[in-house]
Design an enzyme around this catalytic site. Sequence first.
Site, PDB file in Angstrom:
ATOM      1  N   HIS A  14      40.868  40.805  47.513  1.00  0.00           N
ATOM      2  CA  HIS A  14      41.328  40.764  48.900  1.00  0.00           C
ATOM      3  C   HIS A  14      42.844  40.666  48.922  1.00  0.00           C
ATOM      4  O   HIS A  14      43.387  39.562  48.883  1.00  0.00           O
ATOM      5  CB  HIS A  14      40.772  39.533  49.633  1.00  0.00           C
ATOM      6  CG  HIS A  14      39.301  39.565  49.886  1.00  0.00           C
ATOM      7  ND1 HIS A  14      38.598  38.443  50.244  1.00  0.00           N
ATOM      8  CD2 HIS A  14      38.395  40.588  49.840  1.00  0.00           C
ATOM      9  CE1 HIS A  14      37.319  38.761  50.422  1.00  0.00           C
ATOM     10  NE2 HIS A  14      37.175  40.054  50.168  1.00  0.00           N
ATOM     11  N   GLU A  33      48.233  32.509  40.970  1.00  0.00           N
ATOM     12  CA  GLU A  33      49.360  33.088  40.238  1.00  0.00           C
ATOM     13  C   GLU A  33      50.556  32.173  40.502  1.00  0.00           C
ATOM     14  O   GLU A  33      50.828  31.262  39.744  1.00  0.00           O
ATOM     15  CB  GLU A  33      49.613  34.516  40.719  1.00  0.00           C
ATOM     16  CG  GLU A  33      50.688  35.219  39.943  1.00  0.00           C
ATOM     17  CD  GLU A  33      51.112  36.488  40.645  1.00  0.00           C
ATOM     18  OE1 GLU A  33      51.318  36.469  41.878  1.00  0.00           O
ATOM     19  OE2 GLU A  33      51.265  37.512  39.962  1.00  0.00           O
ATOM     20  N   HIS A  84      46.808  34.906  44.540  1.00  0.00           N
ATOM     21  CA  HIS A  84      48.152  35.273  44.073  1.00  0.00           C
ATOM     22  C   HIS A  84      49.133  35.167  45.246  1.00  0.00           C
ATOM     23  O   HIS A  84      48.748  35.365  46.405  1.00  0.00           O
ATOM     24  CB  HIS A  84      48.152  36.701  43.539  1.00  0.00           C
ATOM     25  CG  HIS A  84      47.634  36.794  42.140  1.00  0.00           C
ATOM     26  ND1 HIS A  84      48.191  37.611  41.185  1.00  0.00           N
ATOM     27  CD2 HIS A  84      46.610  36.156  41.526  1.00  0.00           C
ATOM     28  CE1 HIS A  84      47.533  37.481  40.053  1.00  0.00           C
ATOM     29  NE2 HIS A  84      46.560  36.608  40.231  1.00  0.00           N
ATOM     30  N   GLU A 118      52.438  40.741  35.304  1.00  0.00           N
ATOM     31  CA  GLU A 118      52.755  41.942  36.085  1.00  0.00           C
ATOM     32  C   GLU A 118      54.250  42.282  36.060  1.00  0.00           C
ATOM     33  O   GLU A 118      54.632  43.406  36.360  1.00  0.00           O
ATOM     34  CB  GLU A 118      52.279  41.774  37.530  1.00  0.00           C
ATOM     35  CG  GLU A 118      53.024  40.677  38.270  1.00  0.00           C
ATOM     36  CD  GLU A 118      52.581  40.522  39.726  1.00  0.00           C
ATOM     37  OE1 GLU A 118      51.648  41.193  40.137  1.00  0.00           O
ATOM     38  OE2 GLU A 118      53.190  39.703  40.421  1.00  0.00           O
TER      39      GLU A 118
HETATM   40  C1  NOJ Z   1      50.457  41.205  43.361  1.00  0.00           C
HETATM   41  C2  NOJ Z   1      49.510  40.533  42.435  1.00  0.00           C
HETATM   42  O1  NOJ Z   1      50.136  39.526  41.702  1.00  0.00           O
HETATM   43  C3  NOJ Z   1      48.907  41.591  41.541  1.00  0.00           C
HETATM   44  O2  NOJ Z   1      48.085  40.984  40.572  1.00  0.00           O
HETATM   45  C4  NOJ Z   1      48.133  42.560  42.389  1.00  0.00           C
HETATM   46  O3  NOJ Z   1      47.643  43.569  41.587  1.00  0.00           O
HETATM   47  C5  NOJ Z   1      49.036  43.180  43.458  1.00  0.00           C
HETATM   48  N1  NOJ Z   1      49.722  42.155  44.167  1.00  0.00           N
HETATM   49  C6  NOJ Z   1      48.237  43.996  44.458  1.00  0.00           C
HETATM   50  O4  NOJ Z   1      47.409  43.158  45.181  1.00  0.00           O
HETATM   51 CA    CA Z   2      52.322  38.473  42.158  1.00  0.00          CA
END
Ligand code: NOJ
Ligand code: CA
Length: 798
Positions: free
Chosen positions: A447, A535, A516, A541
Amino acid sequence: MKKRIFARLTCLLCLFLSSNLAALSATTPWYTNTVSMQSPDGRMELRFMLVDGCPQYALYRDGKPVVLPSKMGFTLEWRDDLAHAFVLKDLERSTFDEVWQPVWGEEANIRNHYNEMLVTLEQPAGVVTSADGRSKTLPTVMQIRFRLYDDGLGFRYEFPMRHNGVDNALVCFWFKEELTQFVMTDDHTAWWIPGDYDTQEFNYTKSRLSEVRELHDSSHTDGGWPWKSFSDTGLQTALQMKTDDGLYINIHEAATLDFPTMHLDLTWNEDAFYLRAHLCPDAAGYKGRMQAPCHTPWRTVMVCDKATDVLRSRLILNLNEPCALEDVSWIHPVKYMGVWWEMISGKSTWNYTNDFPSVKLGETDFEHATPNGTHGANNANVRRYIDFAAKHGFDALLIEGWNIGWEDWYGKQKDFVFDFLSPYPDFDLPALNKYAHEKGIRLIMHHESSASTVNYERWMEKAYTLMNLYGYDAVKSGYVGTIIPFAEGHYSQPINNHYHYAIVEAAKHHIMVNAHEAVRPTGLCRTWPNMIGNESAMGTEFRERIHPGHTAILPFTRLQGGPMDYTPGIFEPDMGKIVPWGKKMSHTICNQLGLYVTFYSPLQMAADFPEHYEPYLDAFQFIKDVAVDWDTSIYLYAEPGDYIVTARKPKVSSLNKAADGVGKLPDGKKGVISGAARFVLAIPDTLQPIYAIPGDTTSILYPDYGAFEPLDTWFVGGITDENAREVSVKLDFLEKGKSYDAVIYADAPNACGLPNDAHLPYNPYAYTITNQKVTSKSTLKLKMAPCGGFAVSIRERK
Ligand code: NOJ
Ligand code: CA
């Protein structure tokens, strides 16, 4: 074991004390006017005093000051401040000692042992003014509850509705600012990220406190977005510091509920360094709308002699309330993979089509749109990941980009951005869940709210209900971008309330949450153990932008409040091999293995693509074997930003909980044994379930993993920054008299995880795997390459 002892001073004594405080303050040194309390081991001392009616506290360890006298209180809207004219009205003391069991965690048993002091302060009726006129006839009551542990202090402000039978003048009141100070004795070394209302996704800066201002601008580079800085000396917590005498001081907060997040603002002069609470404001600028009876979160000061003791501390968890859920049987640790790194790396896209520059939910026609050919969450690709995850004993698979709306989700500040219900045409939600369950895998829902919290709340009940319908039991949520409602930051009271609302509503649906970009955690997972991850810091990332040593700071800072979904396991760190614009990440394969032990989370990902694991399946074996929930953790060596070496013993009871849960689904495969359970029970991969009726997984005959005896097992992990290191790990934590098999995954002599190292060419792929018989008398000598690490699995011989 539970013990609580109360002692209450009489009001008379308190009145005597408070008049004494006032009378003596002008001529006598302040410390003769205090009430004080010691930690259970007697090494810490908390002193509380009123200086001209202003509450102050100070903290000592072994008689030496850690926090110099520091002001407390608040400024309020439409009312006199809670910072002066106080008298000490009452004092209660107690002590508490219990051992509690977290649903999941770094250890099976946690001791919560503290001495407590509750001071009741009063601004007598008529001394202060209030817009509602109540203070003309009623006293203003503020209490401060102090809890002193062997490893730190927690205190919070409390506002009772009435005290001693008299109503409190404070009923509904609004904070303009919290005045709490943490006055440091000296120019300590600090590991910090800049204060910000919207993101914590920064590299850490290591500097003296006096260097914060000049480094503040550069501390924002390489970080998340959006960022909203409030001061050129603003800092976030948990703030890790170290004195020149080698004392580790960590300032944070615990149990932040219905309250804004606390940052710190730093000033200094020749006498001291002043860290002052700075609360994240709401859109109207308020910093806490309160209604008595109520209290603030705990403000915490952890004090440890050794860096490893910071990692061992349970201060933040202990200050949180016990579990609020009666039934926790549905909560379980999760080792997962994901259709995720494909999008982060640039290989695939979240969006399904390039037809639409603008999407309107309910109007845009995806059925007739042209597929862009890069959509990662398509049926065939998801099946490929399910097959791989099932083959290697994982519990779950995350899929991002499954739902409509990704074509214009980012940076547009759209309110109606996603509905969290409608899959893209090439994502067959019922069929993929069925396929996954039949292989013993759960799908993890995604989500992404795009920070439109109002929109997420609009759809939340339906979205959670959809998850229940298809057997999802975990969601990864996200809050990328500018918060809607506009002008709210990510950490104001209303938005913190949103994150909590999402957890509470999810619990009603037996759903675990990994949010996150939400607020950094403050130990609430003790109370709401369905919050299995967050997160809220710079994670994988950020790829090549992550500085060496970052993962050796996070356990001291971000992880103090709860686990992080760091998403380790990148075996192909040269992103240039995936997309032309990709750059080299700073780690070796063994560094990534080490993270599964040094970095605690009940939710651990193997983030890379299946095809990046295939060439290194012998090293991947460690990720298959390692547990994610622990009976015991031993922190062997650590220094923030430099290195961490940790040993952990798995908690046997939760090893197969996820797989057992899938087995209970109507379409779920029974008898699945997770990778970690296989390792601890020494069940080879070749031993697969046997069914009486082929194809009917309800007719399981064998194996019943409960019939296998768990073997004494340990995992040891180490990570280092850009410096190569060698460590000796004494295995004296193993049971005496037993023999064990150790599998050692180590950087090869030519390994180097640091791009542009002065001495070694970049070679993140070079590792050795050796088998060794060990006992409690053995010592392992382990070498780590620049940005490298190691991992060891140790299992008792049968
Ligand atoms: C930022 C999140 O930290 C990442 O894990 C996610 O893939 C992207 N947003 C898209 O929701
Ligand atoms: Ca993030």
